[in-house]
Design a protein around this motif. Sequence first.
Motif, PDB file in Angstrom:
ATOM      1  N   ILE A  65      20.173 -23.502  45.013  1.00 29.53           N
ATOM      2  CA  ILE A  65      21.023 -24.583  44.232  1.00 29.53           C
ATOM      3  C   ILE A  65      20.465 -25.318  43.258  1.00 29.53           C
ATOM      4  O   ILE A  65      19.244 -25.834  43.813  1.00 29.53           O
ATOM      5  N   GLY A  66      20.619 -25.605  42.086  1.00 34.33           N
ATOM      6  CA  GLY A  66      19.895 -26.217  41.148  1.00 34.33           C
ATOM      7  C   GLY A  66      18.809 -25.486  40.504  1.00 34.33           C
ATOM      8  O   GLY A  66      18.044 -26.146  39.985  1.00 34.33           O
ATOM      9  N   LEU A  67      18.576 -24.301  40.857  1.00 37.17           N
ATOM     10  CA  LEU A  67      17.342 -23.589  40.209  1.00 37.17           C
ATOM     11  C   LEU A  67      18.071 -22.350  39.344  1.00 37.17           C
ATOM     12  O   LEU A  67      19.121 -21.735  39.588  1.00 37.17           O
ATOM     13  N   THR A  68      17.378 -22.432  38.043  1.00 35.86           N
ATOM     14  CA  THR A  68      17.834 -21.346  37.233  1.00 35.86           C
ATOM     15  C   THR A  68      17.186 -19.843  37.687  1.00 35.86           C
ATOM     16  O   THR A  68      16.229 -19.927  37.973  1.00 35.86           O
ATOM     17  N   ASP A  78       6.465  -5.736  36.053  1.00 37.34           N
ATOM     18  CA  ASP A  78       5.879  -7.163  36.399  1.00 37.34           C
ATOM     19  C   ASP A  78       5.917  -7.745  35.043  1.00 37.34           C
ATOM     20  O   ASP A  78       5.878  -8.718  35.063  1.00 37.34           O
ATOM     21  N   ALA A  79       5.734  -7.173  34.104  1.00 33.00           N
ATOM     22  CA  ALA A  79       5.467  -7.971  32.768  1.00 33.00           C
ATOM     23  C   ALA A  79       6.936  -8.738  32.504  1.00 33.00           C
ATOM     24  O   ALA A  79       6.919  -9.605  31.824  1.00 33.00           O
ATOM     25  N   GLY A  80       8.140  -8.461  33.043  1.00 33.29           N
ATOM     26  CA  GLY A  80       9.259  -9.211  32.876  1.00 33.29           C
ATOM     27  C   GLY A  80       9.395 -10.268  33.540  1.00 33.29           C
ATOM     28  O   GLY A  80      10.299 -11.117  33.583  1.00 33.29           O
ATOM     29  N   HIS A  81       8.477 -10.475  34.514  1.00 31.67           N
ATOM     30  CA  HIS A  81       8.488 -11.503  35.646  1.00 31.67           C
ATOM     31  C   HIS A  81       8.095 -12.982  35.004  1.00 31.67           C
ATOM     32  O   HIS A  81       7.087 -12.979  34.249  1.00 31.67           O
ATOM     33  N   GLU A  82       8.972 -13.924  35.165  1.00 33.49           N
ATOM     34  CA  GLU A  82       8.784 -14.975  34.240  1.00 33.49           C
ATOM     35  C   GLU A  82       8.950 -16.364  35.528  1.00 33.49           C
ATOM     36  O   GLU A  82       9.896 -16.159  36.494  1.00 33.49           O
ATOM     37  N   THR A  83       8.140 -17.146  35.563  1.00 31.68           N
ATOM     38  CA  THR A  83       8.408 -18.300  36.383  1.00 31.68           C
ATOM     39  C   THR A  83       9.493 -19.334  35.957  1.00 31.68           C
ATOM     40  O   THR A  83       9.486 -19.793  35.009  1.00 31.68           O
ATOM     41  N   THR A  84      10.549 -19.607  36.687  1.00 32.14           N
ATOM     42  CA  THR A  84      11.416 -20.648  36.192  1.00 32.14           C
ATOM     43  C   THR A  84      11.406 -21.702  37.275  1.00 32.14           C
ATOM     44  O   THR A  84      11.453 -21.587  38.412  1.00 32.14           O
ATOM     45  N   CYS A  85      11.678 -22.746  36.871  1.00 32.99           N
ATOM     46  CA  CYS A  85      11.779 -24.089  37.478  1.00 32.99           C
ATOM     47  C   CYS A  85      12.973 -24.557  37.157  1.00 32.99           C
ATOM     48  O   CYS A  85      13.406 -24.842  36.280  1.00 32.99           O
ATOM     49  N   ASP A  86      13.203 -25.489  38.339  1.00 21.73           N
ATOM     50  CA  ASP A  86      14.304 -26.528  38.310  1.00 21.73           C
ATOM     51  C   ASP A  86      13.917 -27.889  37.833  1.00 21.73           C
ATOM     52  O   ASP A  86      12.573 -28.233  37.635  1.00 21.73           O
ATOM     53  N   ASP A  87      14.903 -28.841  37.588  1.00 23.36           N
ATOM     54  CA  ASP A  87      14.532 -30.161  37.265  1.00 23.36           C
ATOM     55  C   ASP A  87      13.580 -31.126  38.278  1.00 23.36           C
ATOM     56  O   ASP A  87      12.956 -31.766  37.867  1.00 23.36           O
ATOM     57  N   ALA A  88      13.647 -30.524  39.462  1.00 23.45           N
ATOM     58  CA  ALA A  88      12.588 -31.267  40.654  1.00 23.45           C
ATOM     59  C   ALA A  88      11.367 -30.520  40.475  1.00 23.45           C
ATOM     60  O   ALA A  88      10.202 -31.026  41.194  1.00 23.45           O
ATOM     61  N   GLY A  89      10.907 -29.403  39.583  1.00 27.91           N
ATOM     62  CA  GLY A  89       9.822 -28.688  39.445  1.00 27.91           C
ATOM     63  C   GLY A  89       9.531 -27.766  40.613  1.00 27.91           C
ATOM     64  O   GLY A  89       8.624 -27.194  40.847  1.00 27.91           O
TER      65      GLY A  89
END
Length: 374
Positions: A65-68, A78-89
């Motif tokens: 919940i709250g996480l993109t 693996d080249a397609g892995h991206e780190t995604t972050c929510d507003d809380a970090g």
Amino acid sequence: MTGLRFATRLCAVLAALWLPVIACSGGGDGPKGNTTGNGDGGQSAGGIGSNNSSSSSGDDIGGDIGLTSSVSTGPQADAGHETTCDDAGNCTCINIASIGREGVWGPCSSDSTTALQNWLNTQSTAQVDNYNTEKPTLTPEFLAKYDVILLQWMVTKGAQNDDGAPWQFTADEVNALKDWVNNGGGLIALSGYQCSGQGCTVHDVTATNQLLSFTDIQFNTNGVLDPAQSGCPNCNCWGGSLPLGGPLQGSVGTWNQDTPIGKDIQSVGAYIARPIKSTTATVDCTDGTNNFAVHEEVGKGHVVAYGDEWVTYSGQWLGTAECLDPRLYTDPNSGCYERSAAQVFQISQFWYNVIKYAASSVECFTIEDPVIIK
């Protein structure tokens, strides 16, 4: 079935959960009321991924919940892995599937695995789906959503002294897992969830060995690392578990400091483990007769096997349990003074090493934990 993320990633949990570990609080007397089981486990009320929840199908790829959500096609890309972050970090870049029930023993014979759950979901870039009561079908599509698979207690019942029948996987499922690992997937297998004495039939290795059949790794059904047989005078200090490795009195075996799994580990708690047989896998922990942890490369992927599940229990992470008096660790006259499980075992280092190795195809995996040596 509906998807279920097995914990919310809340910074409040970090403050509530991890600070006691850093402060090295509590952890003591051995398992109570467990005379026939292996004491090897502990969580009747939920487990790594749930609070008494049913299994998740994992069909949803979205985050907590709250996480993109970060849509991943598995370790092959693996080249397609991206780190995604929510507003809380809170950031995610690696997807883990925990398959099978969690243990039902542990300190006090009634422990949980929520400490491991919260550690992964609040301090790492991992996100975990839990399949703890119903067997998922291992298709290429299912596996492609994950970077790491954690094999646990794959049985129909999963009660103390009663596994029920082992899950059965088809040849197509085993082949799909084989292909997934060869293409870069990380596979972690645990064992030792149930008793091995009179009146108990061991089923905790059946499905695991089936899924490991394409590797050089198999679990035996006998039990080793029994504190009652090793003469461990202070095992009550850490909830009854035997020190595997390290200088503690009564300890058994040695962790290999030259392997990615054994590096920087002195000791972890264990109780009635399953020894591992292999001819080519690298041995990470052994007593010279029995191998307790091994790893090997399979194609582009990595496989890790560990013969015990006490590394999942909250009592080992935190050094606290309902049957343990915290004064054991604060009284200078106590034999357990400043010797709780949280103080003497390197549980978080073990999991960091194991996941980092298994997920080596995903370079964005990180974890924030001041006690871990990276």
